[in-house]
Design a protein around this motif. Structure first.
Motif, PDB file in Angstrom:
ATOM      1  N   PRO A  63       2.897  -0.903  13.811  1.00  0.00           N
ATOM      2  CA  PRO A  63       2.589  -2.348  13.910  1.00  0.00           C
ATOM      3  C   PRO A  63       3.827  -3.207  14.162  1.00  0.00           C
ATOM      4  N   THR A  64       4.982  -2.766  13.652  1.00  0.00           N
ATOM      5  CA  THR A  64       6.217  -3.500  13.902  1.00  0.00           C
ATOM      6  C   THR A  64       6.556  -3.467  15.383  1.00  0.00           C
ATOM      7  N   LEU A  65       6.450  -2.284  16.002  1.00  0.00           N
ATOM      8  CA  LEU A  65       6.697  -2.174  17.441  1.00  0.00           C
ATOM      9  C   LEU A  65       5.695  -3.016  18.231  1.00  0.00           C
ATOM     10  N   ALA A  66       4.449  -3.008  17.791  1.00  0.00           N
ATOM     11  CA  ALA A  66       3.423  -3.823  18.451  1.00  0.00           C
ATOM     12  C   ALA A  66       3.752  -5.305  18.315  1.00  0.00           C
ATOM     13  N   SER A  67       4.255  -5.706  17.157  1.00  0.00           N
ATOM     14  CA  SER A  67       4.582  -7.126  16.965  1.00  0.00           C
ATOM     15  C   SER A  67       5.753  -7.543  17.847  1.00  0.00           C
ATOM     16  N   PHE A  68       6.709  -6.633  18.117  1.00  0.00           N
ATOM     17  CA  PHE A  68       7.792  -6.960  19.043  1.00  0.00           C
ATOM     18  C   PHE A  68       7.229  -7.219  20.438  1.00  0.00           C
ATOM     19  N   ALA A  69       6.281  -6.396  20.864  1.00  0.00           N
ATOM     20  CA  ALA A  69       5.678  -6.588  22.181  1.00  0.00           C
ATOM     21  C   ALA A  69       4.904  -7.904  22.236  1.00  0.00           C
ATOM     22  N   ILE A  70       4.149  -8.188  21.198  1.00  0.00           N
ATOM     23  CA  ILE A  70       3.385  -9.439  21.160  1.00  0.00           C
ATOM     24  C   ILE A  70       4.338 -10.631  21.077  1.00  0.00           C
ATOM     25  N   GLY A  71       5.415 -10.492  20.317  1.00  0.00           N
ATOM     26  CA  GLY A  71       6.440 -11.537  20.271  1.00  0.00           C
ATOM     27  C   GLY A  71       7.069 -11.768  21.642  1.00  0.00           C
ATOM     28  N   GLY A  72       7.242 -10.689  22.400  1.00  0.00           N
ATOM     29  CA  GLY A  72       7.755 -10.823  23.762  1.00  0.00           C
ATOM     30  C   GLY A  72       6.826 -11.619  24.651  1.00  0.00           C
ATOM     31  N   VAL A  73       5.530 -11.445  24.443  1.00  0.00           N
ATOM     32  CA  VAL A  73       4.546 -12.231  25.203  1.00  0.00           C
ATOM     33  C   VAL A  73       4.708 -13.717  24.865  1.00  0.00           C
ATOM     34  N   VAL A  74       4.835 -14.015  23.587  1.00  0.00           N
ATOM     35  CA  VAL A  74       4.963 -15.416  23.154  1.00  0.00           C
ATOM     36  C   VAL A  74       6.266 -16.023  23.680  1.00  0.00           C
ATOM     37  N   LEU A  75       7.356 -15.276  23.581  1.00  0.00           N
ATOM     38  CA  LEU A  75       8.636 -15.807  24.042  1.00  0.00           C
ATOM     39  C   LEU A  75       8.673 -15.968  25.558  1.00  0.00           C
ATOM     40  N   THR A  76       8.047 -15.056  26.281  1.00  0.00           N
ATOM     41  CA  THR A  76       7.967 -15.199  27.731  1.00  0.00           C
ATOM     42  C   THR A  76       7.165 -16.444  28.095  1.00  0.00           C
ATOM     43  N   SER A  77       6.099 -16.689  27.359  1.00  0.00           N
ATOM     44  CA  SER A  77       5.318 -17.897  27.630  1.00  0.00           C
ATOM     45  C   SER A  77       6.137 -19.153  27.305  1.00  0.00           C
ATOM     46  N   GLY A  78       7.044 -19.048  26.351  1.00  0.00           N
ATOM     47  CA  GLY A  78       7.929 -20.170  26.037  1.00  0.00           C
ATOM     48  C   GLY A  78       8.864 -20.509  27.182  1.00  0.00           C
ATOM     49  N   LEU A  79       9.247 -19.508  27.968  1.00  0.00           N
ATOM     50  CA  LEU A  79      10.089 -19.773  29.134  1.00  0.00           C
ATOM     51  C   LEU A  79       9.331 -20.559  30.204  1.00  0.00           C
ATOM     52  N   LEU A  80       8.038 -20.379  30.213  1.00  0.00           N
ATOM     53  CA  LEU A  80       7.216 -21.008  31.243  1.00  0.00           C
ATOM     54  C   LEU A  80       6.609 -22.335  30.807  1.00  0.00           C
TER      55      LEU A  80
END
Length: 168
Positions: free
Chosen positions: A42-59
């Motif tokens: 779940p920690t690895l999954a949360s990093f991936a989901i966090g990456g989605v959120v941070l990528t959306s922050g760039l946009l």
């Protein structure tokens, strides 16, 4: 942005013992040999989901200011170097990580590359392991490319113009 979501879903399923994208013995041994994977997956999954959120922050416009829940930084403008440095290092790591597994899934053998086998002698890159070496990872090179484009867009949108630099 959605490229890491299959990876996250597969990792969450494995943490529950569900054989998604890998044979049952693989998932069972994953949890039996390393019981801490109940927390690691779940920690690895949360990093991936966090990456989605941070990528959306760039946009998005909300990615220009630090969120309210960060003490001392709330409401302040994010310095240009911060997302570029973190995002740039993520681009390199995500691309390198996903590229190797994608090539292996496609059957491309690079010079000096070792074959990977599980404890019981089955190759990880067999079609039965589509989640362990395939779908979960093959979108990572695409994700790193789209993240690089998002970083370039962030830079060009918020970089100071030549006239602003002259005024300083």
């Amino acid at each position: 942005m959605a490229c890491p979501l299959p990876y996250a879903l597969i990792r969450l399923a494995w943490s529950r013992g569900w054989a998604v994208g890998a044979p049952e013995p693989f998932v069972a041994s994953l949890l039996r040999n390393q019981p801490e994977n109940v927390y690691i997956e779940p920690t690895l999954a949360s990093f991936a989901i966090g990456g989605v959120v941070l990528t959306s922050g760039l946009l998005s416009r909300w990615g220009r200011l630090f969120p309210r829940w960060i003490p001392g930084l709330r409401g302040k403008v994010v310095p240009m170097w911060f997302p570029l440095l973190l995002g740039g290092s993520a681009v390199v790591g995500i691309f390198a990580f996903g590229r190797g597994l994608l090539l292996a899934q496609l059957g491309v053998q690079l010079p000096g590359q070792l074959d990977t086998f599980q404890l019981w002698g089955e190759p990880v890159y067999d079609r039965a392991y589509w989640g362990a070496g395939g779908l979960g990872w093959c979108l990572f090179p695409l994700w790193s490319t789209s993240l690089a484009v998002a970083l370039a867009g962030y830079y060009y949108r918020y970089a100071p113009s030549d006239q602003e630099l002259v005024r300083r």
